[in-house]
Write an enzyme that holds these catalytic residues in place. Structure first.
Site, PDB file in Angstrom:
ATOM      1  N   ASP A   1      41.857  41.249  43.118  1.00 23.05           N
ATOM      2  CA  ASP A   1      41.435  42.445  43.843  1.00 23.05           C
ATOM      3  C   ASP A   1      40.743  42.071  45.147  1.00 23.05           C
ATOM      4  O   ASP A   1      39.714  41.394  45.153  1.00 23.05           O
ATOM      5  CB  ASP A   1      40.480  43.269  42.974  1.00 23.05           C
ATOM      6  CG  ASP A   1      41.131  43.713  41.672  1.00 23.05           C
ATOM      7  OD1 ASP A   1      42.295  44.118  41.710  1.00 23.05           O
ATOM      8  OD2 ASP A   1      40.463  43.651  40.620  1.00 23.05           O
TER       9      ASP A   1
ATOM     10  N   ASP B   1      41.776  34.831  43.389  1.00 22.88           N
ATOM     11  CA  ASP B   1      41.256  36.084  42.870  1.00 22.88           C
ATOM     12  C   ASP B   1      42.323  37.145  43.170  1.00 22.88           C
ATOM     13  O   ASP B   1      43.220  36.911  44.001  1.00 22.88           O
ATOM     14  CB  ASP B   1      39.926  36.421  43.544  1.00 22.88           C
ATOM     15  CG  ASP B   1      39.347  37.732  43.057  1.00 22.88           C
ATOM     16  OD1 ASP B   1      39.429  38.014  41.845  1.00 22.88           O
ATOM     17  OD2 ASP B   1      38.823  38.488  43.893  1.00 22.88           O
TER      18      ASP B   1
END
Length: 236
Positions: free
Chosen positions: A14, A12
């Protein structure tokens, strides 16, 4: 950590590679609290609402989820809606305007521990991908100076184009594994959001690592993480 068991790592973005989750949180808070105040609703949007309803989800899904928690119904509208519209898409676009302005004016520096792990994996020859619900992922990676390390990027734009369900569904992670040419059982998912951890668990990935940037170790483990770290350098 025995990296020989795995052929790929799906990150991922952020909150995992870059601290842009904090920028997202501030942008969501301003947008939702301004919206609630304008409607005369006294109960504010909080950081806990971010973790419960928004974190890791596609933008418009996050809007729907939070509004439902407050019993508010709005028309969906269309992704082309102006940010001034009180529609699901309008609110999502309003939030994105705030995020994009901060990214443009302040830039973003990746987490040093995340950079160390990425560089170590590149040196090993491990295949890498970014799987993000954000439509801003390409610009964030470019700004952070890391785009060259990720030949595969499955973001909100790709998910929309291919009709892939967003997290907590595993479709975007499975798409990244397919594009890299690896089996899910030979890939690692790295996530800071419970919805992303749930996606990795549902996809049958060989290892799901939760990064505790505020969601909480217990919550990440309950969502299906095999192990939880506070910094990705711990995996080197």
């Amino acid at each position: 950590m025995d990296w020989d068991q795995y052929d790929a790592v799906l990150f991922d973005l952020d909150g995992v590679i870059t601290p842009t989750a904090v920028v997202h949180m501030h942008a969501w808070s301003k947008m939702f609290n301004d919206f609630l105040t304008a409607r005369g609703i006294e109960e504010p949007y909080t950081d806990q609402d971010y973790y419960d309803y928004v974190d890791g989800k596609p933008r418009y899904d996050g809007v729907r989820s939070f509004l439902a928690s407050r019993g508010i119904e709005l028309p969906d509208g269309h992704p082309s809606d102006p940010s001034s519209d009180d529609t699901v898409c309008g609110l999502g676009n309003r939030k994105n305007d705030a995020f994009s302005e901060v990214l443009r004016t302040e830039g973003v520096e990746p987490y040093p521990g995340s950079v160390r792990l990425i560089e170590a994996l590149v040196e090993r020859g491990t295949k890498l991908a970014v799987v993000s619900s954000s439509r801003n992922a390409p610009s964030v990676l470019e700004t952070a100076g890391l785009r060259q390390h990720f030949p595969v990027l499955v973001d909100g734009n790709v998910a929309a184009e291919k009709g892939l369900r967003g997290k907590p569904a595993p479709a975007t992670f499975l798409e990244a594994a397919t594009e890299l040419g690896v089996e899910a059982s030979r890939a690692v998912v790295v996530e800071d959001a419970t919805s992303g951890v749930e996606a990795g668990s549902a996809g049958g990935f060989g290892l799901v690592v939760g990064v505790d940037r505020g969601a909480g170790e217990d919550a990440l483990l309950r969502a299906g993480a095999h192990r939880v770290v506070s910094d990705l350098a711990e995996l080197i």
